[in-house]
Scaffold this motif. Structure first.
Motif, PDB file in Angstrom:
ATOM      1  N   ILE A   8     -16.761 -41.403  78.713  1.00  0.00           N
ATOM      2  CA  ILE A   8     -16.033 -40.747  77.634  1.00  0.00           C
ATOM      3  C   ILE A   8     -14.683 -40.314  78.175  1.00  0.00           C
ATOM      4  CG2 ILE A   8     -16.001 -38.805  76.017  1.00  0.00           C
ATOM      5  CD1 ILE A   8     -18.382 -40.644  75.574  1.00  0.00           C
ATOM      6  N   LYS A   9     -13.621 -40.713  77.503  1.00  0.00           N
ATOM      7  CA  LYS A   9     -12.279 -40.250  77.854  1.00  0.00           C
ATOM      8  C   LYS A   9     -11.988 -39.016  77.016  1.00  0.00           C
ATOM      9  CE  LYS A   9     -10.500 -44.301  79.845  1.00  0.00           C
ATOM     10  NZ  LYS A   9     -10.606 -44.042  81.234  1.00  0.00           N
ATOM     11  N   GLY A  10     -11.395 -38.024  77.660  1.00  0.00           N
ATOM     12  CA  GLY A  10     -11.059 -36.796  76.958  1.00  0.00           C
ATOM     13  C   GLY A  10     -10.055 -36.008  77.753  1.00  0.00           C
ATOM     14  N   TYR A  11     -10.099 -34.698  77.576  1.00  0.00           N
ATOM     15  CA  TYR A  11      -9.122 -33.822  78.209  1.00  0.00           C
ATOM     16  C   TYR A  11      -9.798 -32.629  78.850  1.00  0.00           C
ATOM     17  CZ  TYR A  11      -5.900 -36.627  75.576  1.00  0.00           C
ATOM     18  OH  TYR A  11      -5.212 -37.694  75.078  1.00  0.00           O
ATOM     19  N   LEU A  12      -9.212 -32.202  79.932  1.00  0.00           N
ATOM     20  CA  LEU A  12      -9.663 -31.056  80.697  1.00  0.00           C
ATOM     21  C   LEU A  12      -8.614 -29.972  80.529  1.00  0.00           C
ATOM     22  CD1 LEU A  12     -11.832 -30.346  82.890  1.00  0.00           C
ATOM     23  CD2 LEU A  12     -10.158 -31.153  84.557  1.00  0.00           C
ATOM     24  N   PHE A  13      -9.048 -28.721  80.292  1.00  0.00           N
ATOM     25  CA  PHE A  13      -8.104 -27.619  80.243  1.00  0.00           C
ATOM     26  C   PHE A  13      -8.778 -26.329  80.667  1.00  0.00           C
ATOM     27  CE2 PHE A  13      -9.702 -28.303  75.959  1.00  0.00           C
ATOM     28  CZ  PHE A  13     -10.065 -27.044  75.523  1.00  0.00           C
ATOM     29  N   GLU A  14      -7.956 -25.384  81.100  1.00  0.00           N
ATOM     30  CA  GLU A  14      -8.428 -24.100  81.597  1.00  0.00           C
ATOM     31  C   GLU A  14      -8.432 -23.083  80.464  1.00  0.00           C
ATOM     32  OE1 GLU A  14      -7.401 -20.979  85.216  1.00  0.00           O
ATOM     33  OE2 GLU A  14      -6.174 -22.770  84.939  1.00  0.00           O
ATOM     34  N   LEU A  15      -9.476 -22.263  80.442  1.00  0.00           N
ATOM     35  CA  LEU A  15      -9.634 -21.196  79.461  1.00  0.00           C
ATOM     36  C   LEU A  15      -9.889 -19.875  80.175  1.00  0.00           C
ATOM     37  CD1 LEU A  15     -12.231 -22.966  77.162  1.00  0.00           C
ATOM     38  CD2 LEU A  15      -9.880 -22.458  76.532  1.00  0.00           C
ATOM     39  N   SER A  16      -9.720 -18.793  79.464  1.00  0.00           N
ATOM     40  CA  SER A  16     -10.227 -17.519  79.966  1.00  0.00           C
ATOM     41  C   SER A  16     -11.716 -17.483  79.635  1.00  0.00           C
ATOM     42  CB  SER A  16      -9.510 -16.343  79.297  1.00  0.00           C
ATOM     43  OG  SER A  16      -9.900 -16.235  77.936  1.00  0.00           O
ATOM     44  N   TRP A  17     -12.455 -16.596  80.281  1.00  0.00           N
ATOM     45  CA  TRP A  17     -13.882 -16.468  79.971  1.00  0.00           C
ATOM     46  C   TRP A  17     -14.081 -15.986  78.534  1.00  0.00           C
ATOM     47  CZ3 TRP A  17     -17.567 -18.718  82.640  1.00  0.00           C
ATOM     48  CH2 TRP A  17     -17.284 -19.100  83.950  1.00  0.00           C
ATOM     49  N   ARG A  18     -13.188 -15.146  78.034  1.00  0.00           N
ATOM     50  CA  ARG A  18     -13.281 -14.668  76.644  1.00  0.00           C
ATOM     51  C   ARG A  18     -13.042 -15.819  75.664  1.00  0.00           C
ATOM     52  NH1 ARG A  18     -15.747 -11.101  73.428  1.00  0.00           N
ATOM     53  NH2 ARG A  18     -14.380 -10.271  71.842  1.00  0.00           N
ATOM     54  N   GLU A  19     -12.072 -16.692  75.967  1.00  0.00           N
ATOM     55  CA  GLU A  19     -11.833 -17.859  75.125  1.00  0.00           C
ATOM     56  C   GLU A  19     -13.054 -18.777  75.129  1.00  0.00           C
ATOM     57  OE1 GLU A  19      -6.972 -18.306  75.557  1.00  0.00           O
ATOM     58  OE2 GLU A  19      -8.280 -19.175  77.101  1.00  0.00           O
ATOM     59  N   LEU A  20     -13.679 -18.934  76.290  1.00  0.00           N
ATOM     60  CA  LEU A  20     -14.882 -19.765  76.375  1.00  0.00           C
ATOM     61  C   LEU A  20     -16.002 -19.167  75.527  1.00  0.00           C
ATOM     62  CD1 LEU A  20     -16.187 -22.296  77.609  1.00  0.00           C
ATOM     63  CD2 LEU A  20     -16.958 -20.840  79.490  1.00  0.00           C
ATOM     64  N   GLU A  21     -16.119 -17.853  75.537  1.00  0.00           N
ATOM     65  CA  GLU A  21     -17.120 -17.183  74.701  1.00  0.00           C
ATOM     66  C   GLU A  21     -16.869 -17.474  73.218  1.00  0.00           C
ATOM     67  OE1 GLU A  21     -18.683 -12.633  73.802  1.00  0.00           O
ATOM     68  OE2 GLU A  21     -17.266 -12.963  75.420  1.00  0.00           O
ATOM     69  N   LEU A  22     -15.603 -17.434  72.799  1.00  0.00           N
ATOM     70  CA  LEU A  22     -15.252 -17.753  71.412  1.00  0.00           C
ATOM     71  C   LEU A  22     -15.596 -19.210  71.104  1.00  0.00           C
ATOM     72  CD1 LEU A  22     -13.867 -17.010  68.702  1.00  0.00           C
ATOM     73  CD2 LEU A  22     -11.713 -17.772  69.755  1.00  0.00           C
ATOM     74  N   ILE A  23     -15.274 -20.116  72.013  1.00  0.00           N
ATOM     75  CA  ILE A  23     -15.555 -21.536  71.785  1.00  0.00           C
ATOM     76  C   ILE A  23     -17.058 -21.799  71.783  1.00  0.00           C
ATOM     77  CG2 ILE A  23     -15.254 -23.861  72.733  1.00  0.00           C
ATOM     78  CD1 ILE A  23     -12.371 -23.050  73.367  1.00  0.00           C
ATOM     79  N   ASP A  24     -17.826 -21.056  72.585  1.00  0.00           N
ATOM     80  CA  ASP A  24     -19.289 -21.160  72.502  1.00  0.00           C
ATOM     81  C   ASP A  24     -19.753 -20.876  71.069  1.00  0.00           C
ATOM     82  OD1 ASP A  24     -19.789 -21.809  75.163  1.00  0.00           O
ATOM     83  OD2 ASP A  24     -20.524 -19.821  75.706  1.00  0.00           O
ATOM     84  N   CYS A  25     -19.166 -19.879  70.453  1.00  0.00           N
ATOM     85  CA  CYS A  25     -19.530 -19.554  69.063  1.00  0.00           C
ATOM     86  C   CYS A  25     -19.112 -20.676  68.124  1.00  0.00           C
ATOM     87  CB  CYS A  25     -18.895 -18.229  68.636  1.00  0.00           C
ATOM     88  SG  CYS A  25     -19.510 -16.798  69.527  1.00  0.00           S
ATOM     89  N   TRP A  26     -17.907 -21.212  68.315  1.00  0.00           N
ATOM     90  CA  TRP A  26     -17.425 -22.327  67.488  1.00  0.00           C
ATOM     91  C   TRP A  26     -18.344 -23.540  67.652  1.00  0.00           C
ATOM     92  CZ3 TRP A  26     -14.997 -24.358  63.613  1.00  0.00           C
ATOM     93  CH2 TRP A  26     -14.641 -25.711  63.623  1.00  0.00           C
ATOM     94  N   GLU A  27     -18.759 -23.807  68.858  1.00  0.00           N
ATOM     95  CA  GLU A  27     -19.615 -24.967  69.142  1.00  0.00           C
ATOM     96  C   GLU A  27     -21.074 -24.710  68.775  1.00  0.00           C
ATOM     97  OE1 GLU A  27     -18.745 -27.975  69.970  1.00  0.00           O
ATOM     98  OE2 GLU A  27     -16.633 -27.584  70.331  1.00  0.00           O
ATOM     99  N   ASP A  28     -21.350 -23.538  68.270  1.00  0.00           N
ATOM    100  CA  ASP A  28     -22.682 -23.195  67.778  1.00  0.00           C
ATOM    101  C   ASP A  28     -23.753 -23.344  68.854  1.00  0.00           C
ATOM    102  OD1 ASP A  28     -24.383 -22.205  65.856  1.00  0.00           O
ATOM    103  OD2 ASP A  28     -24.615 -24.095  64.794  1.00  0.00           O
ATOM    104  N   VAL A  29     -23.411 -22.847  70.071  1.00  0.00           N
ATOM    105  CA  VAL A  29     -24.407 -22.805  71.139  1.00  0.00           C
ATOM    106  C   VAL A  29     -25.556 -21.938  70.639  1.00  0.00           C
ATOM    107  CG1 VAL A  29     -24.808 -21.958  73.505  1.00  0.00           C
ATOM    108  CG2 VAL A  29     -22.681 -23.175  72.940  1.00  0.00           C
TER     109      VAL A  29
END
Length: 140
Positions: free
Chosen positions: A57-78
């Motif tokens: 799979i080709k995609g992209y890598l990027f750095e987040l803060s831990w708080r941003e990752l927590e928000l994205i966990d919610c978006w991704e419906d973990v």
């Protein structure tokens, strides 16, 4: 603790979507996730990856803060999506460990056989998600 890296292969790869979600545009680095296949979820139309030998799979890598990752966990419906650490190869040949959202047991539809989710639908989904997070007190 160092900020986490995230590998994106779908919605989060789009600069407009990620900027709307986290309020900034991170620096993307092209990367590849080996031995995973890309699929579309039959119920919601969003992309996901699961193990598949011999594919990449080709995609992209990027750095987040831990708080941003927590928000994205919610978006991704973990836990609908599982967040796990995988080894990726960047475009300049470096090996980098990063989080990847997967769905190992979901029966998906091959991406080559499907149409992309409509852009306006995704933007509406993100706006609705952010409003629910505001109401729930995430941004206090």
């Amino acid at each position: 603790m160092a900020n986490p890296f995230l590998f994106s292969y779908g919605t989060l790869s789009d600069p407009e979507y990620i900027q709307l979600l986290i309020g900034r545009l991170p620096k993307y680095t092209a990367a590849t996730l080996n031995n995973y296949g890309l699929y579309k979820h039959p119920a919601n139309g969003y992309l996901f990856v699961k193990p598949e030998a011999g594919t990449a799979i080709k995609g992209y890598l990027f750095e987040l803060s831990w708080r941003e990752l927590e928000l994205i966990d919610c978006w991704e419906d973990v836990p609908l999506y599982e967040r796990e650490i995988q080894l990726l190869k960047t475009e300049n040949g470096e090996n980098v460990e990063a989080f990847v959202y997967t769905q190992k047991t979901t029966q998906g539809i091959s991406v080559s056989a499907t149409e992309a989710k409509l852009r306006r639908d995704v933007l509406n989904d993100i706006e609705d998600f952010l409003e629910s997070m505001r109401r729930g007190g995430f941004f206090k």
